[in-house]
Design a protein around this motif. Sequence first.
Motif, PDB file in Angstrom:
ATOM      1  N   LEU A 271       0.826  -1.209   0.000  1.00  0.00           N
ATOM      2  CA  LEU A 271       0.000   0.000   0.000  1.00  0.00           C
ATOM      3  C   LEU A 271       0.860   1.258   0.000  1.00  0.00           C
ATOM      4  O   LEU A 271       0.522   2.249  -0.658  1.00  0.00           O
ATOM      5  N   ALA A 272       1.978   1.218   0.744  1.00  0.00           N
ATOM      6  CA  ALA A 272       2.875   2.375   0.735  1.00  0.00           C
ATOM      7  C   ALA A 272       3.473   2.588  -0.650  1.00  0.00           C
ATOM      8  O   ALA A 272       3.614   3.728  -1.118  1.00  0.00           O
ATOM      9  N   ALA A 273       3.834   1.486  -1.331  1.00  0.00           N
ATOM     10  CA  ALA A 273       4.366   1.606  -2.691  1.00  0.00           C
ATOM     11  C   ALA A 273       3.326   2.186  -3.643  1.00  0.00           C
ATOM     12  O   ALA A 273       3.639   3.019  -4.496  1.00  0.00           O
ATOM     13  N   CYS A 274       2.071   1.761  -3.494  1.00  0.00           N
ATOM     14  CA  CYS A 274       0.991   2.312  -4.328  1.00  0.00           C
ATOM     15  C   CYS A 274       0.844   3.814  -4.099  1.00  0.00           C
ATOM     16  O   CYS A 274       0.635   4.584  -5.041  1.00  0.00           O
ATOM     17  N   ALA A 310      -1.516  -3.515 -10.157  1.00  0.00           N
ATOM     18  CA  ALA A 310      -0.095  -3.768  -9.956  1.00  0.00           C
ATOM     19  C   ALA A 310       0.411  -4.859 -10.899  1.00  0.00           C
ATOM     20  O   ALA A 310       1.509  -4.749 -11.471  1.00  0.00           O
ATOM     21  N   ASP A 311      -0.389  -5.887 -11.117  1.00  0.00           N
ATOM     22  CA  ASP A 311       0.023  -6.967 -12.021  1.00  0.00           C
ATOM     23  C   ASP A 311       0.155  -6.461 -13.449  1.00  0.00           C
ATOM     24  O   ASP A 311       1.097  -6.824 -14.167  1.00  0.00           O
ATOM     25  N   LEU A 316       3.784  -4.242 -17.945  1.00  0.00           N
ATOM     26  CA  LEU A 316       4.126  -3.185 -18.894  1.00  0.00           C
ATOM     27  C   LEU A 316       5.501  -2.582 -18.639  1.00  0.00           C
ATOM     28  O   LEU A 316       6.129  -2.054 -19.562  1.00  0.00           O
ATOM     29  N   SER A 317       5.942  -2.636 -17.382  1.00  0.00           N
ATOM     30  CA  SER A 317       7.199  -1.987 -17.034  1.00  0.00           C
ATOM     31  C   SER A 317       8.066  -2.945 -16.235  1.00  0.00           C
ATOM     32  O   SER A 317       8.119  -2.893 -15.001  1.00  0.00           O
ATOM     33  N   PRO A 318       8.786  -3.853 -16.897  1.00  0.00           N
ATOM     34  CA  PRO A 318       9.670  -4.780 -16.167  1.00  0.00           C
ATOM     35  C   PRO A 318      10.846  -4.038 -15.535  1.00  0.00           C
ATOM     36  O   PRO A 318      11.205  -2.926 -15.950  1.00  0.00           O
ATOM     37  N   ALA A 319      11.412  -4.646 -14.543  1.00  0.00           N
ATOM     38  CA  ALA A 319      12.533  -4.018 -13.834  1.00  0.00           C
ATOM     39  C   ALA A 319      13.696  -3.771 -14.783  1.00  0.00           C
ATOM     40  O   ALA A 319      14.075  -4.635 -15.577  1.00  0.00           O
ATOM     41  N   GLY A 320      14.289  -2.552 -14.709  1.00  0.00           N
ATOM     42  CA  GLY A 320      15.426  -2.196 -15.556  1.00  0.00           C
ATOM     43  C   GLY A 320      15.037  -1.702 -16.927  1.00  0.00           C
ATOM     44  O   GLY A 320      15.903  -1.373 -17.734  1.00  0.00           O
ATOM     45  N   GLY A 321      13.739  -1.604 -17.220  1.00  0.00           N
ATOM     46  CA  GLY A 321      13.320  -1.166 -18.555  1.00  0.00           C
ATOM     47  C   GLY A 321      13.270   0.327 -18.737  1.00  0.00           C
ATOM     48  O   GLY A 321      13.292   0.817 -19.852  1.00  0.00           O
TER      49      GLY A 321
END
Length: 327
Positions: A271-274, A310-311, A316-321
């Motif tokens: 929730l904090a990340a959201c 989130a899924d 759409l935005s993988p890590a490092g992209g």
Amino acid sequence: MSQLSKVTHSRNQWKHKAKQRGDHDRYQRKQHARISAERDRVTTALKAAQARLQQLEAQLRQLEAQLQEQIIQPKVEVVLVTLQLFLVARIGLRAVARVLSLLAWALGIKKAPCPQTVINWVIRLAIVRIEAARSLKGLPLRQAPFTNGLIWMLDISIGLGTGKILAVLAVDAHHHQLVPSALSLDRVHCIGVSVADSWTGDTIAELLGHLIARMGRPAASLKDGGSDLQKAVALLGEKGLASPCIDDIAHAVAGMLKRTYHDHPALGTFLAACGRVSGKLKHTILACLTPPTVRTKARFMHVHRLFTWADQVRGLSPAGGAKKGSV
């Protein structure tokens, strides 16, 4: 030059001047006659055009008056259009007033109703529908033949300032056997509404007792997992007015999720990340990717929206992209 020649020469000059004056006078008379005739013709045509124009204006005013008499809607139809905009088109009270003010001339409305008038009409319709629904009867169930054949849906919500609204809705217990579709608004009838500073099991049971006295015992009661509603149903059971109690599946699942994950550290991190993502993306070109708004009070009722969002965003935005320093 002899005296005769002088006389002859003078007479010729006089005759020439007389002819010139005569020609000029005749030309002037012809021009005056032509101009006078043209002026008279134009004056006559102007008077005829003005008369025709006045006649056309009178006919136009008469047609406009007849058209207004045909277009002007009686108040009953104005109220009907207003309620249709609110109930069918599903627009707000102020929006209804603005729409009617824009369409006033086309609809023949002399004065469009203000938002407060629209509110009064909606309240009156609600009162009439509630009174009409008091005599509503559904098909009786075999398991409960002495009930009114309706399932009552009970809910409490904050509606008027600090006051809480208790609403009782009714739907035919055989709805899914009679209609091959999901429950819609036109199949639901409001049979009771009450406002209080706070609701307890005793006050809810008292209101339901009044409704049962007028309409009969329901085939079942559908409610959320609130303890006050549970106590009200138990009090009615002690008076011999109990009906089967059905817990709403959405509230039941939300309650189970809350008991399991309310204190889970991963949920707090998520929730904090959201919240951080929402703060970074709002008012940017990527505002369309902000997480959906979920009320704190009903968080576990709609928490699946956050998980779905989130899924999709992770896909759409993988890590490092993303480029370094980008949003």
